[in-house]
Design a protein around this motif. Structure first.
Motif, PDB file in Angstrom:
ATOM      1  N   ASP A  49      45.025   8.953  81.363  1.00 48.84           N
ATOM      2  CA  ASP A  49      43.770   8.482  81.964  1.00 48.84           C
ATOM      3  C   ASP A  49      44.047   7.677  83.231  1.00 48.84           C
ATOM      4  OD1 ASP A  49      42.435   9.637  79.841  1.00 48.84           O
ATOM      5  OD2 ASP A  49      42.169   7.750  78.746  1.00 48.84           O
ATOM      6  N   GLY A  50      45.023   6.793  83.152  1.00 44.69           N
ATOM      7  CA  GLY A  50      45.338   5.946  84.300  1.00 44.69           C
ATOM      8  C   GLY A  50      45.882   6.729  85.474  1.00 44.69           C
ATOM      9  N   PHE A  51      46.734   7.713  85.203  1.00 47.37           N
ATOM     10  CA  PHE A  51      47.317   8.495  86.299  1.00 47.37           C
ATOM     11  C   PHE A  51      46.247   9.333  86.989  1.00 47.37           C
ATOM     12  CE2 PHE A  51      50.232  11.642  88.234  1.00 47.37           C
ATOM     13  CZ  PHE A  51      51.137  10.752  88.817  1.00 47.37           C
ATOM     14  N   HIS A  89      44.123   6.909  89.208  1.00 44.11           N
ATOM     15  CA  HIS A  89      44.769   6.349  90.393  1.00 44.11           C
ATOM     16  C   HIS A  89      45.296   7.399  91.368  1.00 44.11           C
ATOM     17  CE1 HIS A  89      45.493   2.884  87.410  1.00 44.11           C
ATOM     18  NE2 HIS A  89      44.453   2.589  88.164  1.00 44.11           N
ATOM     19  N   TYR A  90      45.617   8.612  90.856  1.00 38.06           N
ATOM     20  CA  TYR A  90      46.251   9.600  91.729  1.00 38.06           C
ATOM     21  C   TYR A  90      45.555  10.961  91.717  1.00 38.06           C
ATOM     22  CZ  TYR A  90      49.768   6.003  91.743  1.00 38.06           C
ATOM     23  OH  TYR A  90      50.401   4.793  91.876  1.00 38.06           O
ATOM     24  N   GLY A  91      44.464  11.084  90.949  1.00 33.60           N
ATOM     25  CA  GLY A  91      43.701  12.316  90.962  1.00 33.60           C
ATOM     26  C   GLY A  91      44.389  13.494  90.303  1.00 33.60           C
ATOM     27  N   ILE A  92      45.404  13.240  89.512  1.00 33.10           N
ATOM     28  CA  ILE A  92      46.133  14.303  88.817  1.00 33.10           C
ATOM     29  C   ILE A  92      46.026  14.064  87.314  1.00 33.10           C
ATOM     30  CG2 ILE A  92      48.383  15.385  88.426  1.00 33.10           C
ATOM     31  CD1 ILE A  92      49.172  14.511  91.256  1.00 33.10           C
ATOM     32  N   ARG A  93      45.468  15.014  86.596  1.00 34.06           N
ATOM     33  CA  ARG A  93      45.376  14.914  85.146  1.00 34.06           C
ATOM     34  C   ARG A  93      46.540  15.667  84.516  1.00 34.06           C
ATOM     35  NH1 ARG A  93      42.754  11.665  81.442  1.00 34.06           N
ATOM     36  NH2 ARG A  93      42.972  12.628  79.385  1.00 34.06           N
ATOM     37  N   PRO A  94      47.536  14.957  83.954  1.00 29.62           N
ATOM     38  CA  PRO A  94      48.666  15.658  83.334  1.00 29.62           C
ATOM     39  C   PRO A  94      48.188  16.683  82.310  1.00 29.62           C
ATOM     40  CG  PRO A  94      49.118  13.313  83.470  1.00 29.62           C
ATOM     41  CD  PRO A  94      47.678  13.493  83.868  1.00 29.62           C
ATOM     42  N   MET A  95      48.754  17.871  82.383  1.00 31.12           N
ATOM     43  CA  MET A  95      48.324  18.941  81.495  1.00 31.12           C
ATOM     44  C   MET A  95      48.732  18.680  80.047  1.00 31.12           C
ATOM     45  SD  MET A  95      48.808  23.056  82.038  1.00 31.12           S
ATOM     46  CE  MET A  95      47.745  22.974  83.492  1.00 31.12           C
ATOM     47  N   GLN A  96      49.822  17.924  79.873  1.00 29.52           N
ATOM     48  CA  GLN A  96      50.306  17.669  78.525  1.00 29.52           C
ATOM     49  C   GLN A  96      50.443  16.167  78.271  1.00 29.52           C
ATOM     50  OE1 GLN A  96      53.449  20.489  76.991  1.00 29.52           O
ATOM     51  NE2 GLN A  96      53.812  20.784  79.177  1.00 29.52           N
TER      52      GLN A  96
END
Length: 351
Positions: free
Chosen positions: A158-160, A163-170
């Motif tokens: 959620d935080g990433f 702050h960086y507009g990238i949702r980790p896929m995993q």
């Protein structure tokens, strides 16, 4: 002749020898589990900052390249980056790198992501904690996208994204290993334990505030804090000011296996940090049969025996409820095993 396949891990630090268990024990468990599951896919590591020497050595059969970047100035660091790039190139020439995995969004992800892109090697960046906070220049400089980002917890994912507009896929938490533990809750002589570095982020001053509230109702409370750091003297002074010198003991740095033993003797683990990816100590505490209370909720799903407190007073009240109404027996909770973590790493590395 076909080249031998390997997985290349990039990490800020790795133990200098096989008895060096206090350096990233979670990464140690992960690499050992990967090796146990698939011995035909060797793991090799480049450790950027620790050990504090340039050397190549073997750790439990795995080849480790130590680059010793810790105390370098900017010019020396750039030269060291070139050396790391050459080392990755040499490995790529000798082996078929099946995949590359960097731990933390830092120099590891910067060099690893661009090298992997240049040589068309699958690359994954594991976001492990404070690297998801705003202001991490390596998040902008590394070649990241949702498909190659792994978050250690939902909180970090959620935080990433925020702050960086990238949702980790995993989202893949580091799991823990099963250990023998005390199964009788009331036979645990330590009422409360805290584990972590004594630095501002961990908020151990709030931990002491919580203990002070509980001690008013439980005057013989026994509390241990495992960890060393810059706030040791300030916390000791706070303990004395609140008259808790007979209740709270600061143990300093404790070997990892000794920490596990202490957790198995503890009723409650309090985690007062205001920011946490997925605390290994919390998961180890749950696996050892402790009840866990923290301020940060790492995962969206509920986890047995893990309560979330909204304030110092709420944390104290939750702890007193457990002490006043203890369960008849200990329940060991292991929501994530290191075997599951290693299996997932090998799965995406073999795609």
């Amino acid at each position: 002749m076909a080249k031998e396949k390997i997985i290349l891990l990039l990490t800020p630090a790795f133990p200098a020898h096989e008895q060096d268990w206090n350096w990233l024990p979670v990464l140690q468990r992960l690499t050992l589990s990967m090796q146990a599951i698939d011995a035909d896919l060797p793991v090799k590591l480049i450790s950027f900052s620790y050990p504090y020497q340039n050397k190549t050595y073997f750790w439990n059969g795995m080849e480790v390249f130590s680059m010793n970047l810790m105390h370098l100035n900017k010019v020396q660091r750039l030269l060291a980056w070139c050396k790391i790039w050459k080392q990755m190139r040499a490995l790529n020439q000798q082996y078929q790198i099946q995949s590359m995995v960097s731990f933390w969004i830092a120099e590891t992800s910067l060099l690893g992501s661009w090298f992997a892109w240049w040589h068309r090697i699958p690359f994954y960046a594991w976001i492990c904690g404070q690297d998801a906070k705003p202001g991490n220049r390596f998040a902008r400089l590394s070649k990241l996208k949702p498909a190659n980002c792994i978050a250690i917890s939902d909180f970090i994912s959620d935080g990433f994204e925020q702050h960086y507009g990238i949702r980790p896929m995993q989202t893949i938490p580091f799991g823990v290993s099963p250990t023998p533990t005390n199964t009788h809750f009331n036979n645990r002589p330590i009422d409360i334990i805290g584990v972590g570095s004594l630095k501002p982020l961990k908020q151990f001053h709030l931990f002491i505030e919580v203990v002070a509230l509980i001690q008013q109702q439980h005057p013989h409370l026994k509390v241990l804090i495992c960890g060393s750091g810059e706030l040791h003297d300030a916390l000791l002074e706070m303990i004395l000011e609140k008259g808790l010198e007979h209740n709270v003991q600061l143990l300093g740095e404790v070997m990892h296996h000794e920490t596990i033993q202490l957790l198995s003797q503890s009723k409650i683990i309090l985690h007062s940090s205001n920011y946490e990816g997925m605390s290994a100590a919390c998961l180890e505490g749950l696996e050892a049969g402790c009840q866990l209370i923290s301020f940060v909720k790492s995962m969206h799903t509920e986890i047995d025996h893990w309560q979330i407190a909204s304030s110092v007073e709420d944390m104290a009240q939750k702890a007193m409820t457990i002490l006043d109404h203890p369960p008849a027996a200990t329940k060991r909770v292991m929501p994530y095993s290191i075997y599951q973590t290693a299996t997932k790493v090998l799965e995406f590395s073999n795609r």
